[in-house]
Enzyme design. Structure first.
Site, PDB file in Angstrom:
ATOM      1  N   THR A  27      59.448  59.886  68.442  1.00 51.57           N
ATOM      2  CA  THR A  27      60.337  60.910  69.002  1.00 51.57           C
ATOM      3  C   THR A  27      60.404  60.662  70.500  1.00 51.57           C
ATOM      4  O   THR A  27      59.650  59.841  71.034  1.00 51.57           O
ATOM      5  CB  THR A  27      59.791  62.338  68.761  1.00 51.57           C
ATOM      6  OG1 THR A  27      58.592  62.520  69.529  1.00 51.57           O
ATOM      7  CG2 THR A  27      59.505  62.599  67.292  1.00 51.57           C
ATOM      8  N   ALA A  56      54.676  61.141  70.230  1.00 48.38           N
ATOM      9  CA  ALA A  56      55.167  62.268  71.035  1.00 48.38           C
ATOM     10  C   ALA A  56      55.028  61.879  72.502  1.00 48.38           C
ATOM     11  O   ALA A  56      54.005  61.321  72.911  1.00 48.38           O
ATOM     12  CB  ALA A  56      54.348  63.515  70.729  1.00 48.38           C
ATOM     13  N   VAL A  82      50.632  58.727  71.898  1.00 49.06           N
ATOM     14  CA  VAL A  82      51.275  59.341  73.059  1.00 49.06           C
ATOM     15  C   VAL A  82      52.166  58.327  73.757  1.00 49.06           C
ATOM     16  O   VAL A  82      51.711  57.249  74.153  1.00 49.06           O
ATOM     17  CB  VAL A  82      50.220  59.899  74.038  1.00 49.06           C
ATOM     18  CG1 VAL A  82      50.919  60.603  75.199  1.00 49.06           C
ATOM     19  CG2 VAL A  82      49.274  60.856  73.322  1.00 49.06           C
ATOM     20  N   LYS A  83      53.454  58.694  73.887  1.00 46.42           N
ATOM     21  CA  LYS A  83      54.399  57.811  74.584  1.00 46.42           C
ATOM     22  C   LYS A  83      54.323  58.082  76.085  1.00 46.42           C
ATOM     23  O   LYS A  83      54.417  59.223  76.532  1.00 46.42           O
ATOM     24  CB  LYS A  83      55.821  58.046  74.079  1.00 46.42           C
ATOM     25  CG  LYS A  83      56.071  57.388  72.735  1.00 46.42           C
ATOM     26  CD  LYS A  83      57.434  57.707  72.212  1.00 46.42           C
ATOM     27  CE  LYS A  83      58.495  56.828  72.821  1.00 46.42           C
ATOM     28  NZ  LYS A  83      59.822  57.115  72.216  1.00 46.42           N
ATOM     29  N   ILE A  84      54.134  56.977  76.818  1.00 49.51           N
ATOM     30  CA  ILE A  84      53.988  57.050  78.279  1.00 49.51           C
ATOM     31  C   ILE A  84      55.064  56.147  78.883  1.00 49.51           C
ATOM     32  O   ILE A  84      55.210  54.996  78.447  1.00 49.51           O
ATOM     33  CB  ILE A  84      52.592  56.508  78.700  1.00 49.51           C
ATOM     34  CG1 ILE A  84      51.453  57.231  77.960  1.00 49.51           C
ATOM     35  CG2 ILE A  84      52.416  56.524  80.204  1.00 49.51           C
ATOM     36  CD1 ILE A  84      51.011  58.535  78.552  1.00 49.51           C
TER      37      ILE A  84
END
Ligand code: E4P
Length: 214
Positions: A27, A56, A82-84
């Site tokens: 997402t 996310a 976790v998208k960074i």
């Protein structure tokens, strides 16, 4: 190759899950905003449906803010990645999150050097955006090919998620290059199953079988 769905729509995710070939979900803030619901609740629901990783994204732009958000996402479910974003602050966060065993996906990758930096920082995944490059008359798959070669040269375990996919040929090209994962909209996922000759062939088989029953 793993198939991820690039959506925050739980109905689409549930439909894809039923087909038995879904490996995860990505997402981003835009996709979550489209749903118009509490993003935390949406991610929670996605985690209940999917067996694999659920991505996310953080919205902070400073390292400490990203880490605080990443910890909150990670507490939600063990499937969370976790998208960074690919920034200097982002890479500081990735390196600290790797020490905490929180998996990360470095997003908004548009060059081989960015992917190399992300892998060195300890990213679990990198996401080159092929469609957005193609939209600018640059070659998105050329970038994927270079990233795969660099990771192979040095034995990085960081997985390559081909993102910003626009059509089924992007998926096929990513598979030919040996990319680990393709993340795609539901509309593209559906098209992977289809060929008009399959429909024509099946209709003929059923018609011929019907003749036997008379
Ligand atoms: C997924 O991780 C990306 O956020 C997504 O594929 C971007 O796709 P877009 O270029 O169609 O917005």
């Amino acid at each position: 190759m793993k198939f991820f769905l690039d959506t925050a729509n739980v109905r689409e995710i549930a439909q894809a899950q039923e087909l038995g070939v879904l490996d995860g979900v990505t997402t981003n803030p835009t996709l979550l905003a489209k749903e118009g619901r509490d993003p935390v609740q949406v991610i929670r629901e996605i985690c209940k449906i999917v067996d694999g990783p659920v991505n996310a994204e953080v919205i902070s732009t400073d390292c400490d803010g990203m880490i605080a958000e990443a910890r909150r996402w990670a507490e939600l479910d063990e499937k969370i990645v976790v998208k960074i974003p690919m920034t200097r602050e982002g890479m500081k966060a990735v390196s600290r999150l790797a020490d905490e065993d929180i998996p990360t996906n470095v997003t908004l990758i548009f060059s081989p050097s960015q992917a190399l930096i992300a892998a060195k920082a300890g990213a679990s995944y990198v996401s080159p955006f092929v469609g957005r490059l193609d939209d600018r008359s640059e070659n998105g798959m050329d970038l994927v090919s270079k990233i795969i070669q660099i990771f192979d040269n040095y034995g990085f375990e960081t997985e390559v998620i081909v993102a910003s996919i626009r059509h089924p040929m992007h998926v096929v090209e990513a598979a030919l290059l040996g990319a680990d994962i393709a993340t795609m909209p539901y509309s593209v996922f559906e098209k992977l199953f289809e060929h008009p000759l399959t429909d024509v062939g099946l209709a003929q088989f059923l018609k011929d079988w019907e003749k036997l029953q008379r």
